[in-house]
Design a protein around this motif. Sequence first.
Motif, PDB file in Angstrom:
ATOM      1  N   ARG A 194       0.837  -1.202   0.000  1.00  0.00           N
ATOM      2  CA  ARG A 194       0.000   0.000   0.000  1.00  0.00           C
ATOM      3  C   ARG A 194       0.873   1.254   0.000  1.00  0.00           C
ATOM      4  O   ARG A 194       0.574   2.234  -0.690  1.00  0.00           O
ATOM      5  CB  ARG A 194      -0.921   0.000   1.222  1.00  0.00           C
ATOM      6  N   LEU A 197       2.438   1.678  -3.521  1.00  0.00           N
ATOM      7  CA  LEU A 197       1.484   2.087  -4.549  1.00  0.00           C
ATOM      8  C   LEU A 197       0.964   3.495  -4.293  1.00  0.00           C
ATOM      9  O   LEU A 197       0.677   4.240  -5.236  1.00  0.00           O
ATOM     10  CB  LEU A 197       0.324   1.089  -4.602  1.00  0.00           C
ATOM     11  N   GLN A 198       0.852   3.878  -3.022  1.00  0.00           N
ATOM     12  CA  GLN A 198       0.353   5.211  -2.684  1.00  0.00           C
ATOM     13  C   GLN A 198       1.388   6.287  -2.970  1.00  0.00           C
ATOM     14  O   GLN A 198       1.072   7.359  -3.497  1.00  0.00           O
ATOM     15  CB  GLN A 198      -0.021   5.262  -1.202  1.00  0.00           C
ATOM     16  N   THR A 203       6.817   1.933  -9.604  1.00  0.00           N
ATOM     17  CA  THR A 203       6.987   0.851  -8.636  1.00  0.00           C
ATOM     18  C   THR A 203       7.846  -0.241  -9.241  1.00  0.00           C
ATOM     19  O   THR A 203       7.571  -0.713 -10.356  1.00  0.00           O
ATOM     20  CB  THR A 203       5.623   0.274  -8.215  1.00  0.00           C
ATOM     21  N   PRO A 217       2.398   2.523 -10.740  1.00  0.00           N
ATOM     22  CA  PRO A 217       1.793   1.699  -9.682  1.00  0.00           C
ATOM     23  C   PRO A 217       0.492   1.016 -10.085  1.00  0.00           C
ATOM     24  O   PRO A 217       0.306  -0.177  -9.819  1.00  0.00           O
ATOM     25  CB  PRO A 217       1.567   2.704  -8.548  1.00  0.00           C
ATOM     26  N   ARG A 218      -0.410   1.737 -10.729  1.00  0.00           N
ATOM     27  CA  ARG A 218      -1.699   1.138 -11.091  1.00  0.00           C
ATOM     28  C   ARG A 218      -1.523   0.000 -12.091  1.00  0.00           C
ATOM     29  O   ARG A 218      -2.217  -1.023 -12.020  1.00  0.00           O
ATOM     30  CB  ARG A 218      -2.631   2.210 -11.682  1.00  0.00           C
ATOM     31  N   ALA A 219      -0.584   0.175 -13.004  1.00  0.00           N
ATOM     32  CA  ALA A 219      -0.359  -0.867 -14.007  1.00  0.00           C
ATOM     33  C   ALA A 219       0.245  -2.107 -13.369  1.00  0.00           C
ATOM     34  O   ALA A 219      -0.132  -3.249 -13.692  1.00  0.00           O
ATOM     35  CB  ALA A 219       0.554  -0.338 -15.112  1.00  0.00           C
ATOM     36  N   PHE A 221       0.023  -3.047 -10.185  1.00  0.00           N
ATOM     37  CA  PHE A 221      -0.968  -3.690  -9.323  1.00  0.00           C
ATOM     38  C   PHE A 221      -2.058  -4.367 -10.155  1.00  0.00           C
ATOM     39  O   PHE A 221      -2.468  -5.481  -9.866  1.00  0.00           O
ATOM     40  CB  PHE A 221      -1.607  -2.666  -8.388  1.00  0.00           C
ATOM     41  N   GLY A 222      -2.517  -3.675 -11.187  1.00  0.00           N
ATOM     42  CA  GLY A 222      -3.623  -4.202 -11.985  1.00  0.00           C
ATOM     43  C   GLY A 222      -3.247  -5.410 -12.805  1.00  0.00           C
ATOM     44  O   GLY A 222      -4.096  -6.278 -13.055  1.00  0.00           O
TER      45      GLY A 222
END
Length: 354
Positions: A194, A197-198, A203, A217-219, A221-222
Amino acid sequence: MLVLRDLSLTEGGVPHLAAVSVDAEPGRMTTLLGRTGAGKTTLLRAVAGLVQPQSGQISLAGADWSRLPPWRRPVAMVTQQFINYPHLSVLDNVAFPLIRRGEPREAAREAAAAILGRVGLAQMTGRRPAALSGGQQQRVAIARALVKRAPVLLLDEPFVNLDYKLREGLREELAELLRSQSDTVVLYATTDPREALQMGDCTVLMAEGRVLQAGPPRAVFGAPATLEAARVVNDPPINLLAAEITQSGLVLDHLGPQSAGATGRALPPGRYTLGLRAEDIRSGGPLPARVALTEVSGSETVTHLMAGGQPLVMLERAVTDHRLGSELGLMLDLGKALVFGADGALIPKGASHG
């Protein structure tokens, strides 16, 4: 830009870095995410010159650092421990690196006072570190690193020893502060997905001295590229369900047949692993499970369960009281599951392999 290329370091037959390559841009925070022993600290120490990789190259803005001694590298570093000088005031703690490199004492103290204001310690400049809380002491250490105006800032889990609420507040403040340092390269190491990513603009997932994946980060994690990456980037742990697709549909090894097309993918018969995040399991469904452990963190509840020999982890955005040993009915939202092939690589949503 800070460029790390193919850095390798092995000690006692154990690879601490294995051909690690990372690009880190000024004005953007690059977070290194991995479990303890992943190689994050070793990588930061290599950048600082505190360890010497056996191969590879480190460069900043085109200048080769590979053989540059640590005292000649313009680097500031903050570690897990509150490393402050107990006999000096907060102001003199922060001014110390400037005075040491020859800047006039008054100018150094003015610069220190300005940065202490930015980290919320303007009213505490005359105190000694022992009179501060743990969070305040870490702010002093961060201020001392920032005041050096080094082009590279290394942060090695700086908040790991602080309590949850304090850590949450400090990382938000630090992320905002560091983004104002447009000419500074920031590498931030953490074991907390967390946090990574925050805070991060990029990342980098690490395990056993290797880079598994890097990107926004979104890529990351997703769409974790592999099972190993999915394990690193998810907290609570991702649920990994062994599965087989047959001519008649999807069968989970421990949970039995599921509805056809439950994953939303047209996949050929074969063995797969479904990665289902904890928040994609809900109570109130038809799957019987028994509660093994309940953890309440803030306003969330993480429940560890056993269903037909399959361990599961469920995350609820509320405080709930699931008694140890009690039974729950679960709903698995398999439409949100990540699907990994027999080689451990992610199969993108909508992909079809014939």
